[in-house]
Design an enzyme around this catalytic site. Structure first.
Site, PDB file in Angstrom:
ATOM      1  CG  HIS A 131      -0.299   0.031   2.538  1.00 48.64           C
ATOM      2  ND1 HIS A 131       0.205   1.188   3.103  1.00 48.64           N
ATOM      3  CD2 HIS A 131      -0.056  -0.956   3.439  1.00 48.64           C
ATOM      4  CE1 HIS A 131       0.706   0.912   4.296  1.00 48.64           C
ATOM      5  NE2 HIS A 131       0.577  -0.389   4.527  1.00 48.64           N
ATOM      6  CB  CYS A 147       1.539  -3.409   5.359  1.00 52.71           C
ATOM      7  SG  CYS A 147      -0.030  -4.115   5.900  1.00 52.71           S
TER       8      CYS A 147
END
Length: 171
Positions: A131, A147
């Site tokens: 992301h 992440c």
């Protein structure tokens, strides 16, 4: 850094090492075209292009003990995604994350940034994502909750190049 080793991002007004800017590089592998390979140790994400070449991006990755490792598939993509901290994040740091338990709508201040690619193992969401980020200074560092972070303009480029169903390998 030597002169010329840093570059200014016109879109977001910050400076990043040139090595973390998207670029085509030599990359020998046996992975199929379209596979994403993440090298967390060196803070790079590679999109395999063709024999011996890949598009390389700089990334920020998970802190020790929080990072995803292995193989996954992108099963969902989102523009300006909603973010909700995981139960583990809230448990580890309630003072920081509990107030966001109901989620944060998509937008420029959302921690997932402008795009998110959702990683699944089979039909199970891993809760790990590739992301964007509101913290571009984290690129090239191991600081996230697991992440894989990218500069927003870079994740937008990757998002446009990668279909749902793409394979992701995190070394």
């Amino acid at each position: 850094m030597t002169s010329g080793a840093m570059a200014k991002s016109k879109a977001q007004g910050f400076t990043v090492a040139r090595k973390f800017l998207p670029q085509s590089v030599r990359y020998k592998s046996n992975y199929k075209r379209g596979t994403i390979v993440v090298d967390p140790r060196n803070h790079f994400l590679y999109l395999i292009e063709n024999s011996g070449r890949a598009r390389r991006y700089g990334v920020g990755v998970g802190k020790a003990g929080l990072a995803f490792k292995g193989t996954a598939t992108i099963r969902r993509k989102a523009k300006w995604p909603t973010w909700t901290p995981t139960a583990n994040m809230i448990r580890r740091e309630p003072g920081k994350y509990k107030k966001y338990a109901g989620g944060v709508p998509g937008g420029p201040s959302n921690p997932l940034g402008s795009r998110a690619l959702y990683l699944y193992k089979g039909k199970r969401d891993t809760y790990y994502r590739i992301h964007g980020t509101t913290q571009p200074s984290s690129i090239g560092r191991s600081v996230s909750n697991g992440c894989i972070r990218m500069i927003n303009t870079h994740v937008e480029d990757l998002y446009d190049r990668v279909p749902v169903g793409a394979r992701v390998v995190v070394l």
